[in-house]
Design a protein around this motif. Structure first.
Motif, PDB file in Angstrom:
ATOM      1  N   LEU A 135       0.812  -1.348   0.017  1.00  0.00           N
ATOM      2  CA  LEU A 135      -0.107   0.071  -0.030  1.00  0.00           C
ATOM      3  C   LEU A 135       0.898   1.182  -0.018  1.00  0.00           C
ATOM      4  CD1 LEU A 135      -3.168  -0.227   2.116  1.00  0.00           C
ATOM      5  CD2 LEU A 135      -3.216   0.133  -0.311  1.00  0.00           C
ATOM      6  N   ALA A 136       2.085   1.209  -0.651  1.00  0.00           N
ATOM      7  CA  ALA A 136       3.191   2.261  -0.457  1.00  0.00           C
ATOM      8  C   ALA A 136       2.362   3.204  -1.753  1.00  0.00           C
ATOM      9  CB  ALA A 136       4.261   1.665  -0.835  1.00  0.00           C
ATOM     10  N   LEU A 137       1.594   4.044  -1.682  1.00  0.00           N
ATOM     11  CA  LEU A 137       0.920   5.083  -2.527  1.00  0.00           C
ATOM     12  C   LEU A 137       1.877   6.061  -2.733  1.00  0.00           C
ATOM     13  CD1 LEU A 137      -1.671   2.945  -2.007  1.00  0.00           C
ATOM     14  CD2 LEU A 137      -2.988   4.871  -2.880  1.00  0.00           C
ATOM     15  N   THR A 138       1.907   6.627  -3.825  1.00  0.00           N
ATOM     16  CA  THR A 138       2.576   8.095  -3.928  1.00  0.00           C
ATOM     17  C   THR A 138       1.684   8.919  -3.664  1.00  0.00           C
ATOM     18  OG1 THR A 138       2.096   8.111  -6.155  1.00  0.00           O
ATOM     19  CG2 THR A 138       4.124   6.974  -5.437  1.00  0.00           C
ATOM     20  N   ALA A 139       1.836  10.197  -3.478  1.00  0.00           N
ATOM     21  CA  ALA A 139       1.039  11.240  -3.273  1.00  0.00           C
ATOM     22  C   ALA A 139       0.104  11.564  -4.596  1.00  0.00           C
ATOM     23  CB  ALA A 139       1.598  12.558  -3.060  1.00  0.00           C
ATOM     24  N   GLY A 140       0.548  11.259  -5.772  1.00  0.00           N
ATOM     25  CA  GLY A 140       0.127  11.335  -6.914  1.00  0.00           C
ATOM     26  C   GLY A 140      -1.353  10.085  -7.164  1.00  0.00           C
ATOM     27  N   GLU A 141      -0.828   9.029  -6.563  1.00  0.00           N
ATOM     28  CA  GLU A 141      -1.986   7.938  -6.503  1.00  0.00           C
ATOM     29  C   GLU A 141      -2.971   8.375  -5.802  1.00  0.00           C
ATOM     30  OE1 GLU A 141       0.527   3.841  -7.570  1.00  0.00           O
ATOM     31  OE2 GLU A 141       1.133   4.823  -5.854  1.00  0.00           O
ATOM     32  N   ARG A 142      -2.669   8.751  -4.502  1.00  0.00           N
ATOM     33  CA  ARG A 142      -3.694   8.968  -3.682  1.00  0.00           C
ATOM     34  C   ARG A 142      -4.756  10.056  -4.270  1.00  0.00           C
ATOM     35  NH1 ARG A 142      -3.227   6.722   1.216  1.00  0.00           N
ATOM     36  NH2 ARG A 142      -1.231   5.994   1.902  1.00  0.00           N
ATOM     37  N   GLU A 143      -4.171  11.266  -4.661  1.00  0.00           N
ATOM     38  CA  GLU A 143      -5.005  12.125  -5.535  1.00  0.00           C
ATOM     39  C   GLU A 143      -5.553  11.378  -6.634  1.00  0.00           C
ATOM     40  OE1 GLU A 143      -7.092  15.310  -6.714  1.00  0.00           O
ATOM     41  OE2 GLU A 143      -6.098  14.746  -4.670  1.00  0.00           O
ATOM     42  N   GLY A 144      -5.064  10.452  -7.245  1.00  0.00           N
ATOM     43  CA  GLY A 144      -5.462   9.882  -8.459  1.00  0.00           C
ATOM     44  C   GLY A 144      -7.047   9.218  -8.002  1.00  0.00           C
ATOM     45  N   TYR A 145      -6.761   8.420  -7.023  1.00  0.00           N
ATOM     46  CA  TYR A 145      -7.967   7.611  -6.578  1.00  0.00           C
ATOM     47  C   TYR A 145      -9.204   8.711  -6.140  1.00  0.00           C
ATOM     48  CZ  TYR A 145      -6.164   2.968  -6.136  1.00  0.00           C
ATOM     49  OH  TYR A 145      -5.664   1.589  -6.361  1.00  0.00           O
ATOM     50  N   ALA A 146      -8.924   9.761  -5.503  1.00  0.00           N
ATOM     51  CA  ALA A 146      -9.924  10.800  -4.947  1.00  0.00           C
ATOM     52  C   ALA A 146     -10.573  11.354  -6.444  1.00  0.00           C
ATOM     53  CB  ALA A 146      -9.340  11.643  -4.076  1.00  0.00           C
ATOM     54  N   ALA A 147      -9.786  11.669  -7.161  1.00  0.00           N
ATOM     55  CA  ALA A 147      -9.925  12.536  -8.369  1.00  0.00           C
ATOM     56  C   ALA A 147     -10.990  11.475  -9.285  1.00  0.00           C
ATOM     57  CB  ALA A 147      -8.833  13.001  -9.323  1.00  0.00           C
ATOM     58  N   ASP A 148     -10.629  10.210  -9.369  1.00  0.00           N
ATOM     59  CA  ASP A 148     -11.519   9.278 -10.200  1.00  0.00           C
ATOM     60  C   ASP A 148     -12.853   9.156  -9.614  1.00  0.00           C
ATOM     61  OD1 ASP A 148      -9.423   8.745 -11.523  1.00  0.00           O
ATOM     62  OD2 ASP A 148      -8.666   6.886 -10.634  1.00  0.00           O
ATOM     63  N   ALA A 183     -19.668  13.137 -10.388  1.00  0.00           N
ATOM     64  CA  ALA A 183     -20.075  14.341 -11.358  1.00  0.00           C
ATOM     65  C   ALA A 183     -20.580  13.675 -12.698  1.00  0.00           C
ATOM     66  CB  ALA A 183     -19.063  15.360 -11.562  1.00  0.00           C
ATOM     67  N   ARG A 184     -19.687  12.934 -13.436  1.00  0.00           N
ATOM     68  CA  ARG A 184     -20.178  12.614 -14.817  1.00  0.00           C
ATOM     69  C   ARG A 184     -21.292  11.675 -14.570  1.00  0.00           C
ATOM     70  NH1 ARG A 184     -20.619  13.478 -19.919  1.00  0.00           N
ATOM     71  NH2 ARG A 184     -20.410  11.734 -21.131  1.00  0.00           N
ATOM     72  N   LEU A 185     -21.413  10.702 -13.711  1.00  0.00           N
ATOM     73  CA  LEU A 185     -22.484   9.973 -13.819  1.00  0.00           C
ATOM     74  C   LEU A 185     -23.973  10.296 -13.436  1.00  0.00           C
ATOM     75  CD1 LEU A 185     -20.724   6.838 -12.046  1.00  0.00           C
ATOM     76  CD2 LEU A 185     -21.668   6.696 -14.310  1.00  0.00           C
ATOM     77  N   GLY A 186     -23.792  11.341 -12.586  1.00  0.00           N
ATOM     78  CA  GLY A 186     -25.022  12.005 -12.158  1.00  0.00           C
ATOM     79  C   GLY A 186     -25.541  12.960 -13.249  1.00  0.00           C
ATOM     80  N   GLU A 187     -24.631  13.401 -13.997  1.00  0.00           N
ATOM     81  CA  GLU A 187     -24.897  14.368 -15.314  1.00  0.00           C
ATOM     82  C   GLU A 187     -25.639  13.406 -16.384  1.00  0.00           C
ATOM     83  OE1 GLU A 187     -22.506  16.337 -19.131  1.00  0.00           O
ATOM     84  OE2 GLU A 187     -21.433  16.124 -17.001  1.00  0.00           O
ATOM     85  N   ALA A 228     -17.010   6.635   3.534  1.00  0.00           N
ATOM     86  CA  ALA A 228     -15.954   5.879   3.712  1.00  0.00           C
ATOM     87  C   ALA A 228     -15.575   5.032   2.465  1.00  0.00           C
ATOM     88  CB  ALA A 228     -16.413   4.438   4.353  1.00  0.00           C
ATOM     89  N   ILE A 229     -14.309   6.105   1.899  1.00  0.00           N
ATOM     90  CA  ILE A 229     -13.725   5.500   0.736  1.00  0.00           C
ATOM     91  C   ILE A 229     -12.467   4.971   1.109  1.00  0.00           C
ATOM     92  CG2 ILE A 229     -12.898   6.064  -1.336  1.00  0.00           C
ATOM     93  CD1 ILE A 229     -15.183   8.366  -1.518  1.00  0.00           C
ATOM     94  N   ARG A 239      -7.244   2.050 -13.199  1.00  0.00           N
ATOM     95  CA  ARG A 239      -7.907   2.378 -12.018  1.00  0.00           C
ATOM     96  C   ARG A 239      -9.065   3.143 -12.310  1.00  0.00           C
ATOM     97  NH1 ARG A 239      -3.914   6.278  -9.886  1.00  0.00           N
ATOM     98  NH2 ARG A 239      -5.215   7.749 -10.890  1.00  0.00           N
ATOM     99  N   ARG A 240      -8.999   4.193 -13.053  1.00  0.00           N
ATOM    100  CA  ARG A 240     -10.267   5.108 -13.454  1.00  0.00           C
ATOM    101  C   ARG A 240     -11.452   4.289 -13.816  1.00  0.00           C
ATOM    102  NH1 ARG A 240     -10.595  10.546 -13.899  1.00  0.00           N
ATOM    103  NH2 ARG A 240     -12.311  11.385 -15.056  1.00  0.00           N
ATOM    104  N   TRP A 241     -11.251   3.356 -14.478  1.00  0.00           N
ATOM    105  CA  TRP A 241     -12.590   2.432 -15.182  1.00  0.00           C
ATOM    106  C   TRP A 241     -12.978   1.675 -13.958  1.00  0.00           C
ATOM    107  CZ3 TRP A 241     -12.251  -3.027 -16.603  1.00  0.00           C
ATOM    108  CH2 TRP A 241     -13.250  -3.560 -17.094  1.00  0.00           C
ATOM    109  N   ILE A 242     -12.268   1.313 -12.922  1.00  0.00           N
ATOM    110  CA  ILE A 242     -12.739   0.573 -11.701  1.00  0.00           C
ATOM    111  C   ILE A 242     -13.629   1.667 -10.835  1.00  0.00           C
ATOM    112  CG2 ILE A 242     -12.066  -0.696  -9.718  1.00  0.00           C
ATOM    113  CD1 ILE A 242     -11.709  -2.422 -12.347  1.00  0.00           C
TER     114      ILE A 242
END
Length: 344
Positions: A37-50, A56-60, A71-72, A187-190
């Motif tokens: 679980l050694a995530l980089t800062a970019g990976e953590r932000e990537g999960y949050a952004a995904d 937003a996209r699904l609601g639209e 709880a994410i 990751r974004r697809w999941i």
């Protein structure tokens, strides 16, 4: 990963239940590498952004109002086992209660094979060890293969607890590498797929109780003396299967229209991976019903694509307005019948 420690945990199964859940969880973890679980800062932000972009996209696209769970969690495989043991235990509790009740039948406390006899006690101990081993195998296999999961906490002890959204990071990284696909895209697809489930349950607050009631009704026939398939409530299980086919199918249809990239290659490669593997993997997939889940995706998606093409995507979302709008199994294969009945 320690197979001997896993076997030792199973062999030490004890208690009065059909499954020793603590030992099942311990055995599953002993036989499963937790992964990094050694995530980089970019990976953590990537999960949050995904997750944020998916919401937003699904609601639209769907025209649904929903929130994602608070709880994410980005988990390793052991974290997933810890989070899932309770879910397995809750789902199995009615069946365990029925099975435990039946073990009380016999020839009396002192009779051969009766509950108080050495033979009866030995038989229950062997059965508990076997059941605990089976659950440990299932938990370990799934922990090594689950990529993401939306958990509506069905049959939870605290019904008002927040639902969960989990990503098993080591599996996502490993599968992206094995499929030779771009890891951030995969990751974004999941994330999009799991957030579609959050959208369904967020738009249908009645859905968890509906599913719970079908599970509970389905095993009401499993009373002492009726612990047979004939004791199951087939109507309740039919309704449960239809509802889960709708859940999986709507998610697949919505992904088609909402994901911000073409993903046919991801689906094809993932399906090919599921169809490959040795005999143990193939057996595990059959025993765990993973092939059936794929058929649920396909049948349900075909139903919702027909509805969305005929009446628009918001008409497909009418299925979440109330439980009466759920399609029956017959209607899933005949969407025009559903359109006539519900007239969205």
């Amino acid at each position: 990963m320690d197979i001997l420690r896993s076997l030792r945990s199973v062999s030490e199964a004890s208690g009065t239940g059909v499954v020793d859940w603590d030992r099942a969880g311990a055995a599953a973890k002993a036989s499963t590498d937790p992964g990094s679980l050694a995530l980089t800062a970019g990976e953590r932000e990537g999960y949050a952004a995904d997750v944020r972009d998916a919401r937003a996209r699904l609601g639209e696209v769907a025209g649904l109002a929903f929130d994602v769970p608070d709880a994410i969690e980005v988990q390793n495989r052991h974290h997933w086992i810890d989070a899932s043991v309770g879910t397995f235990q809750n789902v199995m509790a009615p069946i365990e209660a029925a099975a435990t009740g039946q073990t009380g039948a016999g020839s009396g406390p002192g009779g051969l094979g009766g509950p108080g006899s050495p033979v009866g006690a030995f038989s229950r101990d062997v059965s508990r060890i076997a059941n605990t081993g089976t659950m440990a195998f299932a938990l370990g296999f799934l922990a090594r293969n689950v990529l993401g999961q939306y958990d509506p906490l069905l049959l939870a002890d605290e019904p008002d607890a927040d639902h969960g959204l989990y990503f098993v990071h080591p599996n996502i990284v490993a599968v992206a590498a094995s499929l030779d696909v771009d890891y951030p895209r995969f990751r974004r697809w999941i994330a999009f797929h799991e957030v579609t489930h959050a959208a369904e349950f967020g738009a249908a607050p009645w859905l968890p109780e509906y599913l719970e009631s079908r599970v509970e009704r389905g095993v009401e026939g499993l009373t002492a003396g009726e612990l047979t398939i004939g004791g199951l409530d087939s109507e309740a299980f039919g309704e449960l299967q239809a509802a889960m086919t709708a859940v999986e199918g709507y998610a697949e249809m919505l992904m088609d229209r909402a994901f911000d990239d073409e993903y046919a290659d991801l689906r094809r490669k993932l399906d090919e991976r599921r169809g490959a593997g040795g005999p143990i993997r193939q057996l595990a997939q059959r025993l765990l019903g993973l092939g059936m889940k794929r058929r649920q995706y396909e049948r349900g998606a075909a139903f919702f694509r027909h509805v969305a093409d005929a009446r628009g995507i918001e008409a497909a979302g009418v299925v979440w307005d109330r439980s009466e709008n759920l399609p029956t199994m017959a209607e899933i294969d005949d969407p025009e019948a559903w359109l006539t009945r519900v007239d969205p």
